[in-house]
Scaffold this active site. Sequence first.
Site, PDB file in Angstrom:
ATOM      1  N   HIS A   7       0.695  -0.847  -0.057  1.00  8.92           N
ATOM      2  CA  HIS A   7      -0.095  -0.194  -0.128  1.00  8.92           C
ATOM      3  C   HIS A   7       0.940   1.240   0.433  1.00  8.92           C
ATOM      4  CE1 HIS A   7       0.520  -0.846   4.426  1.00  8.92           C
ATOM      5  NE2 HIS A   7       0.439   0.472   4.614  1.00  8.92           N
ATOM      6  N   GLU A  43      -8.411   4.650  10.081  1.00  6.10           N
ATOM      7  CA  GLU A  43      -7.745   4.121   8.553  1.00  6.10           C
ATOM      8  C   GLU A  43      -8.371   3.610   7.536  1.00  6.10           C
ATOM      9  OE1 GLU A  43      -4.672   1.018   9.784  1.00  6.10           O
ATOM     10  OE2 GLU A  43      -5.457   0.317   8.081  1.00  6.10           O
ATOM     11  N   GLN A  60      -4.391   3.760   1.664  1.00  7.05           N
ATOM     12  CA  GLN A  60      -4.548   3.488   3.138  1.00  7.05           C
ATOM     13  C   GLN A  60      -4.682   4.918   3.038  1.00  7.05           C
ATOM     14  OE1 GLN A  60      -0.952   2.783   5.960  1.00  7.05           O
ATOM     15  NE2 GLN A  60      -2.647   1.848   7.174  1.00  7.05           N
ATOM     16  N   HIS A  84       3.722   7.488   3.251  1.00  6.65           N
ATOM     17  CA  HIS A  84       4.847   6.319   3.581  1.00  6.65           C
ATOM     18  C   HIS A  84       4.170   5.068   2.255  1.00  6.65           C
ATOM     19  CE1 HIS A  84       0.964   4.487   6.341  1.00  6.65           C
ATOM     20  NE2 HIS A  84       2.108   3.755   5.140  1.00  6.65           N
ATOM     21  N   GLU A 134       7.233   0.494   5.495  1.00  4.49           N
ATOM     22  CA  GLU A 134       6.806  -0.359   5.893  1.00  4.49           C
ATOM     23  C   GLU A 134       7.096  -1.664   5.275  1.00  4.49           C
ATOM     24  OE1 GLU A 134       2.603   0.916   6.357  1.00  4.49           O
ATOM     25  OE2 GLU A 134       2.296  -0.934   7.694  1.00  4.49           O
TER      26      GLU A 134
HETATM   27  N1  CMX Z   1       8.197  10.403   6.253  1.00  7.24           N
HETATM   28  C1  CMX Z   1       9.857  11.137   5.621  1.00  7.24           C
HETATM   29  N2  CMX Z   1       9.923  11.823   6.534  1.00  7.24           N
HETATM   30  C2  CMX Z   1      10.017  11.644   7.631  1.00  7.24           C
HETATM   31  C3  CMX Z   1       9.009  11.230   7.786  1.00  7.24           C
HETATM   32  C4  CMX Z   1       8.168  10.450   6.906  1.00  7.24           C
HETATM   33  N3  CMX Z   1       6.551   9.805   6.569  1.00  7.24           N
HETATM   34  N4  CMX Z   1       7.931  11.754   9.256  1.00  7.24           N
HETATM   35  C5  CMX Z   1       9.396  12.029  10.030  1.00  7.24           C
HETATM   36  N5  CMX Z   1      10.155  12.012   8.652  1.00  7.24           N
HETATM   37  C6  CMX Z   1      11.267  12.950   9.019  1.00  7.24           C
HETATM   38  C7  CMX Z   1      11.167  14.416   9.975  1.00  7.24           C
HETATM   39  O1  CMX Z   1      10.722  15.321   8.410  1.00  7.24           O
HETATM   40  C8  CMX Z   1      12.076  14.613  10.494  1.00  7.24           C
HETATM   41  O2  CMX Z   1      13.182  14.846   9.756  1.00  7.24           O
HETATM   42  P1  CMX Z   1      14.122  16.411   9.939  1.00  7.24           P
HETATM   43  O3  CMX Z   1      14.835  16.223  11.043  1.00  7.24           O
HETATM   44  O4  CMX Z   1      15.301  16.834   9.139  1.00  7.24           O
HETATM   45  O5  CMX Z   1      13.325  17.756   9.951  1.00  7.24           O
HETATM   46  C9  CMX Z   1      13.030  13.481  10.702  1.00  7.24           C
HETATM   47  O6  CMX Z   1      11.989  12.370  10.261  1.00  7.24           O
HETATM   48  C10 CMX Z   1      12.358  13.094  12.341  1.00  7.24           C
HETATM   49  O7  CMX Z   1      11.047  13.717  12.677  1.00  7.24           O
HETATM   50  P2  CMX Z   1       9.863  14.033  13.487  1.00  7.24           P
HETATM   51  O8  CMX Z   1       9.179  14.482  13.494  1.00  7.24           O
HETATM   52  O9  CMX Z   1      10.965  13.951  14.580  1.00  7.24           O
HETATM   53  O10 CMX Z   1       9.592  12.346  13.964  1.00  7.24           O
HETATM   54  P3  CMX Z   1       9.988  11.568  14.731  1.00  7.24           P
HETATM   55  O11 CMX Z   1      11.465  11.170  14.715  1.00  7.24           O
HETATM   56  O12 CMX Z   1       8.610  10.926  15.893  1.00  7.24           O
HETATM   57  O13 CMX Z   1       8.647   9.836  14.118  1.00  7.24           O
HETATM   58  C11 CMX Z   1       9.253   8.123  13.201  1.00  7.24           C
HETATM   59  C12 CMX Z   1       9.872  10.257  12.826  1.00  7.24           C
HETATM   60  C13 CMX Z   1       9.821   7.723  11.453  1.00  7.24           C
HETATM   61  C14 CMX Z   1       9.528   7.506  13.627  1.00  7.24           C
HETATM   62  C15 CMX Z   1       7.957   8.176  13.075  1.00  7.24           C
HETATM   63  O14 CMX Z   1       6.527   8.727  11.943  1.00  7.24           O
HETATM   64  C16 CMX Z   1       7.180   6.711  13.169  1.00  7.24           C
HETATM   65  O15 CMX Z   1       7.042   6.331  14.324  1.00  7.24           O
HETATM   66  N6  CMX Z   1       6.754   6.205  12.328  1.00  7.24           N
HETATM   67  C17 CMX Z   1       6.661   4.707  12.426  1.00  7.24           C
HETATM   68  C18 CMX Z   1       4.849   4.354  12.717  1.00  7.24           C
HETATM   69  C19 CMX Z   1       3.549   5.603  11.431  1.00  7.24           C
HETATM   70  O16 CMX Z   1       3.741   5.971  11.136  1.00  7.24           O
HETATM   71  N7  CMX Z   1       2.081   4.865  11.891  1.00  7.24           N
HETATM   72  C20 CMX Z   1       1.127   5.881  10.725  1.00  7.24           C
HETATM   73  C21 CMX Z   1       1.108   4.147   9.748  1.00  7.24           C
HETATM   74  C22 CMX Z   1       0.403   3.148  10.750  1.00  7.24           C
HETATM   75  C23 CMX Z   1      -0.009   1.868   9.465  1.00  7.24           C
HETATM   76  O17 CMX Z   1       0.665   2.478   8.567  1.00  7.24           O
HETATM   77  O18 CMX Z   1      -0.787   1.229   9.429  1.00  7.24           O
HETATM   78 CO    CO Z   2       0.268   1.953   6.437  1.00  2.00          CO
END
Ligand code: CMX
Ligand code: CO
Length: 146
Positions: A7, A43, A60, A84, A134
């Site tokens: 997705h 979602e 998604q 993502h 993912e």
């Molecule tokens: N795509 C690309 N870059 C991303 C991003 C994304 N989706 N999310 C965060 N970033 C980048 C930010 O821009 C930031 O970069 P800079 O430091 O250059 O500004 C950096 O990563 C850190 O971002 P943050 O805003 O401080 O966020 P966190 O570190 O707290 O969290 C992450 C980032 C990836 C660890 C967190 O989003 C995560 O755990 N994701 C996995 C879970 C998830 O996304 N769940 C929702 C979807 C559920 C599903 O698919 O079922």
């Molecule tokens: Co997903």
Amino acid sequence: MLTRIDHIGIACFDLDKTVEFYRATYGFEVFHSEVNEEQGVREAMLKINETSDGGASYLQLLEPTREDSAVGKWLAKNGEGVHHIAFGTADVDGDSEAIRGKGVRVLYDEPRTGSMGSRITFLHPKDCHGVLTELVTAAPPAAADH
Ligand code: CMX
Ligand code: CO
């Protein structure tokens, strides 16, 4: 082995309005919807096509259930858009460990629960050229709760 795009995750402010856009514009219908409190999302999965490995590819659509969730934080910073991509595999445990061994940060020690009873994990976007990635293993058909 990663065998399909499972997705594309799209962050939105209003799930119902976004679902309606995809229905009215493209004719895509909701295949499944749920709330995942652990991930902090409401979602909707829109099935786009079946794939040759017996799986399928979806959009998604994701609305945050709380501001401090991954999607909530991302929306506040970026607005709506592609959040993502997810690759499908029959073995999320093995594939994520192999990828961890290549020096890419895998965010979870063990895969967690995703859409339709799937098992999911994430790779850090900073280790993937800016793409939050993912990995998904779909639930066996009998276990998937549509
Ligand atoms: N795509 C690309 N870059 C991303 C991003 C994304 N989706 N999310 C965060 N970033 C980048 C930010 O821009 C930031 O970069 P800079 O430091 O250059 O500004 C950096 O990563 C850190 O971002 P943050 O805003 O401080 O966020 P966190 O570190 O707290 O969290 C992450 C980032 C990836 C660890 C967190 O989003 C995560 O755990 N994701 C996995 C879970 C998830 O996304 N769940 C929702 C979807 C559920 C599903 O698919 O079922
Ligand atoms: Co997903």
